[in-house]
Design an enzyme around this catalytic site. Structure first.
Site, mmCIF file in Angstrom:
data_model
loop_
_atom_site.group_PDB
_atom_site.id
_atom_site.type_symbol
_atom_site.label_atom_id
_atom_site.label_comp_id
_atom_site.label_asym_id
_atom_site.label_seq_id
_atom_site.Cartn_x
_atom_site.Cartn_y
_atom_site.Cartn_z
ATOM 1 N N ASP A 1 41.587 -62.982 35.639
ATOM 2 C CA ASP A 1 42.409 -63.708 36.609
ATOM 3 C C ASP A 1 41.843 -65.116 36.759
ATOM 4 O O ASP A 1 40.648 -65.279 37.007
ATOM 5 C CB ASP A 1 42.365 -62.973 37.954
ATOM 6 N N HIS B 1 45.621 -60.638 37.214
ATOM 7 C CA HIS B 1 46.241 -61.023 38.472
ATOM 8 C C HIS B 1 47.593 -60.317 38.591
ATOM 9 O O HIS B 1 48.387 -60.309 37.658
ATOM 10 C CB HIS B 1 46.451 -62.540 38.519
ATOM 11 N N SER C 1 46.978 -62.273 46.583
ATOM 12 C CA SER C 1 47.222 -63.610 46.036
ATOM 13 C C SER C 1 47.535 -64.606 47.154
ATOM 14 O O SER C 1 46.687 -64.860 48.013
ATOM 15 C CB SER C 1 48.339 -63.536 44.998
#
Length: 309
Positions: free
Chosen positions: A251, A281, A151
């Site tokens: 995501d 995610h 991320s």
């Protein structure tokens, strides 16, 4: 198997779309500490720090239990939207990473926004990478170092690779970007990426939250066109490391990560892209018993065994 309607209802309830991140980011940090429990005391880790100007960047080294010989190293940048997460909350993830890959893992405790907006956290991670490659404080050869992050951490790894090329400071051979944040615009009405609209609500990470993370990380609107802030803003993506990009089906950041991989490939780099079906995610922080995590580590181990051309 696709996410069923009951699981979708649970995910929607957990997504908290109305929380004001700008007012309550400290609560999010606390929630992150609860959801990422630290390792039990019996696991041995090794603390380090690297100087970045007048700041000491804490780091933590994890090694596989049954390995004694010199090992490859994964230089890890954690996720958390640049505003949450630290080496403590990601210790279990890093230990799992070391056990699953047979590599040492060095986790970087970079400074967080909004107290320390861009480029502070990026500069911290870059300082550790530069030191590790040019003045190694660990018994590892530069060619055996891989940048890896999830991320926001994937964003930092991609940005560090770009700056390393631009400055000539060092040359990473591999990077692994796990559902990375690569773009500067996440308003579903303005972005070209369908996943922001398809997955923007009801899958834990919402587009509203992504936009708030970006606002907290950004001190100056002009930074959004800086490729070290948003790697997709780079005009030239040539001469980048051999790259593995892993995205998640549900995501909101899925499409920008895959677009970054396509751009890297078009500019002449070696790229492998893998989309994890039925994954959300943040799945990388789950235990390896989850199928998506097991498959992710298989892709990572396969990638690490390949020799860059």
């Amino acid at each position: 198997m696709a996410i069923n309607k009951y699981m979708k209802a649970v995910l929607r309830a957990l997504s908290y779309p109305d929380i004001d991140m700008k007012r309550h980011y400290l609560l999010v940090r606390q929630a992150t500490r609860i959801s990422h429990p630290p390792l039990p005391q019996e696991y041995v880790t090794f603390p380090f720090s690297v100087t970045n100007g007048d700041h000491e960047v804490p780091c933590r080294l994890f090694t596989p239990h049954d390995k004694a010989e010199p090992l490859p190293l994964l230089l890890f940048a954690h996720g958390g939207g640049w505003i949450a997460g630290d080496v403590d909350t990601y210790s279990r993830v890093c230990y799992t990473m070391a056990a699953q890959t047979g590599c040492m893992v060095l986790s970087v405790d970079y400074r967080l926004a909004p107290e320390h907006p861009f480029p502070a956290g990026f500069d911290d991670f870059y300082a550790v990478a530069r030191t590790l490659f040019t003045d190694p404080f660990l018994p590892v050869r530069p060619e055996a170092i891989t940048l890896i992050g999830d991320s926001a951490g994937g964003n930092l790894c991609a940005a560090a690779s770009l700056k390393a090329r631009d400055t000539g400071d060092f040359t990473p051979r591999r990077q692994i970007l796990i559902y990375p944040a690569c773009a500067s615009e996440h308003d579903p009405a303005l972005s070209a990426f369908p996943s922001l609209r398809e997955n923007g609500e009801g899958y834990l990470l919402t587009t509203k939250r992504v936009c708030e993370y970006m606002d907290l990380y950004c001190a100056d609107r002009r930074d959004r066109q800086n490729p070290y802030f948003a790697p997709l803003a780079a005009v030239d993506l040539s001469r980048q490391p051999k790259t593995l990009i892993i995205t998640a089906q549900y995501d909101p950041l899925r499409d920008e990560g895959e677009a970054y991989g396509a751009r890297l490939l078009a500019d002449g780099n070696q790229v492998t892209a893998r989309r994890m079906p039925d994954a959300l995610h943040g799945f990388f922080s789950l235990p390896p018993r989850f199928p998506s995590v097991r498959q992710c580590y298989k892709h990572i181990c396969d990638f690490l065994c390949e020799v860059p051309e």
